[in-house]
Design a protein around this motif. Structure first.
Motif, PDB file in Angstrom:
ATOM      1  N   ASP A  21     -15.086   6.214 -73.911  1.00 25.36           N
ATOM      2  CA  ASP A  21     -15.165   5.240 -74.994  1.00 25.36           C
ATOM      3  C   ASP A  21     -14.502   3.945 -74.517  1.00 25.36           C
ATOM      4  N   ASP A  23     -13.468   1.549 -76.160  1.00 20.83           N
ATOM      5  CA  ASP A  23     -12.457   1.043 -77.093  1.00 20.83           C
ATOM      6  C   ASP A  23     -11.174   1.867 -77.126  1.00 20.83           C
ATOM      7  N   ARG A  24     -11.218   3.081 -76.570  1.00 20.24           N
ATOM      8  CA  ARG A  24     -10.030   3.939 -76.591  1.00 20.24           C
ATOM      9  C   ARG A  24      -9.843   4.486 -75.179  1.00 20.24           C
ATOM     10  N   GLU A  25      -8.648   4.271 -74.627  1.00 21.42           N
ATOM     11  CA  GLU A  25      -8.443   4.423 -73.189  1.00 21.42           C
ATOM     12  C   GLU A  25      -8.789   5.807 -72.649  1.00 21.42           C
ATOM     13  N   ALA A  27     -10.449   8.388 -74.384  1.00 24.35           N
ATOM     14  CA  ALA A  27     -11.331   9.067 -75.342  1.00 24.35           C
ATOM     15  C   ALA A  27     -12.709   9.252 -74.720  1.00 24.35           C
ATOM     16  N   ASP A  41     -10.043  12.332 -78.110  1.00 22.26           N
ATOM     17  CA  ASP A  41      -9.089  11.343 -77.616  1.00 22.26           C
ATOM     18  C   ASP A  41      -7.893  12.120 -77.077  1.00 22.26           C
ATOM     19  N   GLU A  44      -4.596  11.004 -78.447  1.00 23.11           N
ATOM     20  CA  GLU A  44      -4.415  11.130 -79.897  1.00 23.11           C
ATOM     21  C   GLU A  44      -5.332  12.255 -80.411  1.00 23.11           C
ATOM     22  N   HIS A  47      -7.043  12.375 -83.817  1.00 23.29           N
ATOM     23  CA  HIS A  47      -8.105  11.427 -84.175  1.00 23.29           C
ATOM     24  C   HIS A  47      -9.441  12.168 -84.165  1.00 23.29           C
ATOM     25  N   GLU A  49     -13.317  11.596 -84.758  1.00 24.90           N
ATOM     26  CA  GLU A  49     -14.272  10.488 -84.821  1.00 24.90           C
ATOM     27  C   GLU A  49     -15.480  10.816 -85.695  1.00 24.90           C
TER      28      GLU A  49
END
Length: 281
Positions: A21, A23-25, A27, A41, A44, A47, A49
């Protein structure tokens, strides 16, 4: 920082891709034969999605006392999204993950390793066969998210399968399933009828547009022998970025209508989604 690169590999039941992804390092999105299967992720794990995964997470959050460790069985592994979620949100949980695609499991563990001491045991096996051998009264939750391609296999849609899930669950246990259907909901109604034979309490969580028959989509089925906190579930799902409705009681009985349980001899896979129903934009 090194750039994460996509990983693609032929697995036992299709062609899998792990895509980072942007936008998420740390993920990743997992697809099999182009159909989205999981999102994880690594930094995290709480999280969630996908909309259906968040709804399953809401139910898991409402099982027993908040934070209490659970004995969980996950039928269908994917990228281990919900096992990672439970390990983070309920430390000390003991979890069994049953995934028929051994090569997919190996890919996920290799590329998206789990935290040390996560308490997650992986089993490369057929979900129904594993469940039939599992001890009675051994699980607090059974989470079913099994799709062969984009369809739930027929042997996981029968009354006999529901009976095995009920046998493995403890008296206060909860069964959750990610299902998919569209109007006139013959499949979804039959699944509810199956579990109504085994459990006193049923809940269905889905977007209003799906329940009104406007489009094909996911629905989360929840079954238990003891009352569920439907008010808490309704609050959580209503506050979601993609709000869902919680059906139970008289409203759900009306939805089930005249549907009857389906036995092994007549069970069929869930319907084929229409083109584009679960594709990636």
């Amino acid at each position: 920082m090194t750039e994460s690169l996509p990983v693609a590999r032929t697995v036992d039941h299709g062609f899998a891709k792990l895509m980072p992804d942007v936008d998420r390092e740390r993920a990743w999105l997992l697809t099999v034969d182009g159909a989205p299967q999981s999102y994880v992720d690594l930094d995290e794990p709480t999280h969630l999605e996908f909309e259906y995964a968040r709804r399953l997470g809401h139910v898991l959050d409402c099982v027993g006392e908040p934070g209490r460790a659970l004995d969980a069985v996950h039928l269908g592994g994917g990228a281990l999204t919900l096992p990672r979620y439970l390990a983070a949100s309920r430390p000390g949980s003991r979890q069994d993950v049953v995934e028929a695609d051994r090569a997919l499991l190996e890919l996920v563990v290799e590329q998206l390793p789990m935290a040390d001491g996560a308490g997650i045991a992986l089993h490369a096996a057929d979900a129904r066969e594993w469940l039939e051998k599992a001890p009675a009264d051994s699980a607090d939750v059974v989470v079913a998210d099994v799709f062969g391609g984009s369809r739930v296999p027929a042997h996981l849609t029968s009354l006999e399968y529901a009976r095995e899930a009920a046998r493995v669950l403890r008296g206060d246990g909860v069964y959750l399933a990610n299902l998919a259907d569209g109007a006139p909901f013959a499949f979804l109604r039959s699944q509810l009828a199956n579990f109504a034979e085994m459990f006193e309490e049923l809940v269905l969580i889905a977007e209003p547009g799906v329940l009104r028959g406007r489009r094909f989509g996911n629905a989360v089925l929840v079954a238990a022998r003891q009352p569920l906190d439907t008010a808490a579930l309704a609050r959580r799902t209503a506050a979601d970025a993609f709000p869902a409705r919680v059906e139970h009681g008289a409203g759900l009985r009306k939805f089930i209508g005249t549907a009857r349980p389906v036995r092994d001899t007549e069970a069929v896979a869930s319907p084929e989604p229409p083109d584009g129903a679960f594709g990636i934009g």
